[in-house]
Design a protein around this motif. Structure first.
Motif, PDB file in Angstrom:
ATOM      1  N   PRO A  65      33.566  37.450  61.124  1.00  0.00           N
ATOM      2  CA  PRO A  65      33.229  37.044  59.743  1.00  0.00           C
ATOM      3  C   PRO A  65      34.171  37.608  58.696  1.00  0.00           C
ATOM      4  O   PRO A  65      34.157  37.151  57.548  1.00  0.00           O
ATOM      5  N   THR A  66      34.996  38.585  59.064  1.00  0.00           N
ATOM      6  CA  THR A  66      35.916  39.182  58.089  1.00  0.00           C
ATOM      7  C   THR A  66      37.365  38.748  58.321  1.00  0.00           C
ATOM      8  O   THR A  66      38.255  39.209  57.594  1.00  0.00           O
ATOM      9  N   ALA A  67      37.613  37.894  59.312  1.00  0.00           N
ATOM     10  CA  ALA A  67      38.982  37.477  59.623  1.00  0.00           C
ATOM     11  C   ALA A  67      39.511  36.542  58.540  1.00  0.00           C
ATOM     12  O   ALA A  67      38.863  35.545  58.201  1.00  0.00           O
ATOM     13  N   VAL A  92      32.485  30.282  56.929  1.00  0.00           N
ATOM     14  CA  VAL A  92      31.220  30.493  56.203  1.00  0.00           C
ATOM     15  C   VAL A  92      30.045  30.555  57.170  1.00  0.00           C
ATOM     16  O   VAL A  92      29.112  31.340  56.979  1.00  0.00           O
ATOM     17  N   TYR A  93      30.080  29.741  58.222  1.00  0.00           N
ATOM     18  CA  TYR A  93      28.996  29.768  59.209  1.00  0.00           C
ATOM     19  C   TYR A  93      28.857  31.159  59.830  1.00  0.00           C
ATOM     20  O   TYR A  93      27.755  31.704  59.929  1.00  0.00           O
ATOM     21  N   SER A  94      29.955  31.738  60.247  1.00  0.00           N
ATOM     22  CA  SER A  94      29.914  33.071  60.852  1.00  0.00           C
ATOM     23  C   SER A  94      29.432  34.108  59.845  1.00  0.00           C
ATOM     24  O   SER A  94      28.637  35.002  60.182  1.00  0.00           O
ATOM     25  N   ARG A  95      29.865  33.992  58.613  1.00  0.00           N
ATOM     26  CA  ARG A  95      29.457  34.965  57.599  1.00  0.00           C
ATOM     27  C   ARG A  95      27.969  34.839  57.278  1.00  0.00           C
ATOM     28  O   ARG A  95      27.286  35.837  57.062  1.00  0.00           O
ATOM     29  N   VAL A  96      27.468  33.619  57.258  1.00  0.00           N
ATOM     30  CA  VAL A  96      26.038  33.427  56.988  1.00  0.00           C
ATOM     31  C   VAL A  96      25.197  33.960  58.135  1.00  0.00           C
ATOM     32  O   VAL A  96      24.173  34.624  57.921  1.00  0.00           O
ATOM     33  N   ILE A  97      25.616  33.690  59.369  1.00  0.00           N
ATOM     34  CA  ILE A  97      24.853  34.161  60.526  1.00  0.00           C
ATOM     35  C   ILE A  97      24.844  35.687  60.578  1.00  0.00           C
ATOM     36  O   ILE A  97      23.794  36.318  60.770  1.00  0.00           O
ATOM     37  N   TYR A  98      26.000  36.304  60.394  1.00  0.00           N
ATOM     38  CA  TYR A  98      26.045  37.771  60.404  1.00  0.00           C
ATOM     39  C   TYR A  98      25.371  38.352  59.163  1.00  0.00           C
ATOM     40  O   TYR A  98      24.854  39.477  59.195  1.00  0.00           O
ATOM     41  N   GLY A  99      25.369  37.614  58.053  1.00  0.00           N
ATOM     42  CA  GLY A  99      24.698  38.096  56.854  1.00  0.00           C
ATOM     43  C   GLY A  99      23.199  38.216  57.010  1.00  0.00           C
ATOM     44  O   GLY A  99      22.553  38.983  56.280  1.00  0.00           O
ATOM     45  N   SER A 100      22.615  37.473  57.959  1.00  0.00           N
ATOM     46  CA  SER A 100      21.173  37.600  58.200  1.00  0.00           C
ATOM     47  C   SER A 100      20.806  39.007  58.656  1.00  0.00           C
ATOM     48  O   SER A 100      19.693  39.478  58.392  1.00  0.00           O
ATOM     49  N   ARG A 101      21.729  39.686  59.325  1.00  0.00           N
ATOM     50  CA  ARG A 101      21.445  41.056  59.763  1.00  0.00           C
ATOM     51  C   ARG A 101      21.223  41.974  58.575  1.00  0.00           C
ATOM     52  O   ARG A 101      20.272  42.788  58.551  1.00  0.00           O
ATOM     53  N   VAL A 102      22.062  41.852  57.557  1.00  0.00           N
ATOM     54  CA  VAL A 102      21.940  42.723  56.378  1.00  0.00           C
ATOM     55  C   VAL A 102      20.624  42.476  55.669  1.00  0.00           C
ATOM     56  O   VAL A 102      19.879  43.413  55.346  1.00  0.00           O
ATOM     57  N   THR A 248      33.179  44.041  51.801  1.00  0.00           N
ATOM     58  CA  THR A 248      33.647  43.918  53.181  1.00  0.00           C
ATOM     59  C   THR A 248      32.521  43.603  54.154  1.00  0.00           C
ATOM     60  O   THR A 248      32.783  43.179  55.283  1.00  0.00           O
ATOM     61  N   ILE A 249      31.273  43.825  53.746  1.00  0.00           N
ATOM     62  CA  ILE A 249      30.122  43.544  54.599  1.00  0.00           C
ATOM     63  C   ILE A 249      29.588  42.158  54.261  1.00  0.00           C
ATOM     64  O   ILE A 249      29.221  41.900  53.115  1.00  0.00           O
ATOM     65  N   PRO A 250      29.561  41.233  55.217  1.00  0.00           N
ATOM     66  CA  PRO A 250      29.050  39.896  54.900  1.00  0.00           C
ATOM     67  C   PRO A 250      27.540  39.919  54.691  1.00  0.00           C
ATOM     68  O   PRO A 250      26.774  40.293  55.583  1.00  0.00           O
ATOM     69  N   SER A 251      27.116  39.569  53.511  1.00  0.00           N
ATOM     70  CA  SER A 251      25.695  39.428  53.199  1.00  0.00           C
ATOM     71  C   SER A 251      25.526  38.156  52.386  1.00  0.00           C
ATOM     72  O   SER A 251      26.485  37.644  51.798  1.00  0.00           O
ATOM     73  N   TRP A 252      24.325  37.649  52.359  1.00  0.00           N
ATOM     74  CA  TRP A 252      24.093  36.392  51.648  1.00  0.00           C
ATOM     75  C   TRP A 252      24.417  36.521  50.164  1.00  0.00           C
ATOM     76  O   TRP A 252      24.960  35.605  49.554  1.00  0.00           O
ATOM     77  N   GLY A 253      24.122  37.662  49.579  1.00  0.00           N
ATOM     78  CA  GLY A 253      24.452  37.866  48.177  1.00  0.00           C
ATOM     79  C   GLY A 253      25.952  37.898  47.942  1.00  0.00           C
ATOM     80  O   GLY A 253      26.452  37.313  46.964  1.00  0.00           O
ATOM     81  N   ASN A 254      26.687  38.576  48.816  1.00  0.00           N
ATOM     82  CA  ASN A 254      28.145  38.628  48.671  1.00  0.00           C
ATOM     83  C   ASN A 254      28.780  37.250  48.836  1.00  0.00           C
ATOM     84  O   ASN A 254      29.730  36.897  48.119  1.00  0.00           O
ATOM     85  N   ILE A 255      28.271  36.474  49.804  1.00  0.00           N
ATOM     86  CA  ILE A 255      28.830  35.143  50.023  1.00  0.00           C
ATOM     87  C   ILE A 255      28.616  34.264  48.793  1.00  0.00           C
ATOM     88  O   ILE A 255      29.529  33.547  48.345  1.00  0.00           O
ATOM     89  N   MET A 256      27.413  34.318  48.221  1.00  0.00           N
ATOM     90  CA  MET A 256      27.149  33.515  47.024  1.00  0.00           C
ATOM     91  C   MET A 256      27.965  34.010  45.837  1.00  0.00           C
ATOM     92  O   MET A 256      28.420  33.212  45.005  1.00  0.00           O
ATOM     93  N   ALA A 257      28.159  35.324  45.734  1.00  0.00           N
ATOM     94  CA  ALA A 257      28.950  35.861  44.627  1.00  0.00           C
ATOM     95  C   ALA A 257      30.399  35.406  44.718  1.00  0.00           C
ATOM     96  O   ALA A 257      31.024  35.080  43.699  1.00  0.00           O
ATOM     97  N   GLU A 258      30.950  35.381  45.935  1.00  0.00           N
ATOM     98  CA  GLU A 258      32.341  34.969  46.101  1.00  0.00           C
ATOM     99  C   GLU A 258      32.522  33.459  45.914  1.00  0.00           C
ATOM    100  O   GLU A 258      33.608  33.000  45.553  1.00  0.00           O
TER     101      GLU A 258
END
Length: 303
Positions: A65-67, A92-102, A248-258
């Protein structure tokens, strides 16, 4: 109608009445519980699915998700990139899936921490009369500050990390748990079995552990679900404004902010994490509503 004779006495038997009401359906324990509490079932299934997604994230066709891949930035959703890519070429798919962990970790951890701390102070305030006014005035002071502003202030004093986000949100949530538990304890300490325990010389910690604490678990479980949902939203807000988890940590809030800068031309960057956040919060709220209905004895009699 039929007639029989017993000891020279004629007895007339009335005809059998037709079956007007349908035969009640026999349901198993699990099926019966689902029939009585469908919101618990739906909420639990959705929450379970989100937990499985978070646990099995590396095996769901995800990439790192950070590549970074600038050559593949802002690509539309396709068979190769299911949710498209962002402005840095990250999937985005990978970041959203990993963001569920946070989000799940923050939500459940805040619910656990806030419930534990709030229960401790609520038991003290409700059972120890001398400390009631002192503890509750402190809780009132914390509750007088808007939760989001207090969380932002606490995060401003520390560095951005998941642990600090959990602590900051827990500080804003545990006063409400304390007030709830105190109210339950105030009604329980007047019960005859508690007065009998006091009269028999039972120590206060033992009374709280045996008689008070078990009776606070039902409303506490319901409150914990709502705290978990609120914590997920608060974490997303903090990350959206840059005061939550590190970028650097994929989270749903970070993805929406970016993705907000490209909202008008690339709305999918914000749309997919928002959908996942909404479904998760809805599932937790459904679970809480179902638990409230199931654990409330007044509502249980109607079901």
């Amino acid at each position: 109608m039929s007639a029989t004779t017993h000891d020279n006495v004629r007895v007339v038997e009335a005809p059998a009445l037709p079956a007007i009401l349908p035969t009640p359906k026999q349901r198993g324990r699990v099926a019966g519980f689902i029939y009585r509490h469908p919101t618990i079932f739906v909420g639990a299934v959705l929450v379970g699915i989100m937990i499985l997604i978070a646990i099995l994230a590396p095996y769901l066709g995800t990439r790192d998700p950070t590549a970074l891949a600038p050559a593949r930035r802002t690509r539309e959703p396709s068979a190769l990139y299911w949710f498209g890519t962002d402005m840095l070429g990250r999937d985005v798919y990978s970041r959203v899936i990993y963001g569920s962990r946070v989000s799940l970790v923050v939500g459940f951890a805040v619910a656990l921490c806030a419930s534990a701390v709030g229960t401790f102070f609520g038991l003290i305030a409700g059972f120890v009369r001398r400390l009631d006014s002192v503890v509750m005035r402190i809780m009132d002071g914390l509750m007088s500050i808007p939760s989001l502003l207090l969380a932002i202030a606490l995060m401003a004093l520390t560095r951005a990390s998941v642990q600090n986000v959990i602590i900051a949100i827990s500080v804003t949530e545990f006063p409400r748990v304390c007030r709830l538990v105190r109210g339950v304890v105030l009604s329980l300490r007047e019960q005859p079995y508690v007065e009998a325990a006091i009269a028999s010389g039972t120590r206060t910690p033992l009374i709280i552990w045996r008689h008070i604490l078990p009776n606070t678990l039902a409303p506490l479980m319901v409150q914990a679900t709502f705290i978990a949902a609120s914590a997920m939203i608060t974490e997303a807000i903090l990350s959206f404004i840059g005061a939550g988890t590190p970028p650097t940590i994929p989270s749903w809030g970070n993805i929406m902010a970016e993705g907000r800068a490209l909202w008008q031309v690339k709305p999918y960057i914000v749309f997919f994490p928002a959908i996942f956040l909404s479904v998760t919060v809805l599932a937790v709220n459904l679970l809480g509503d179902g638990l409230r209905d199931a654990l409330d004895p007044r509502l249980a009699k109607r079901l």
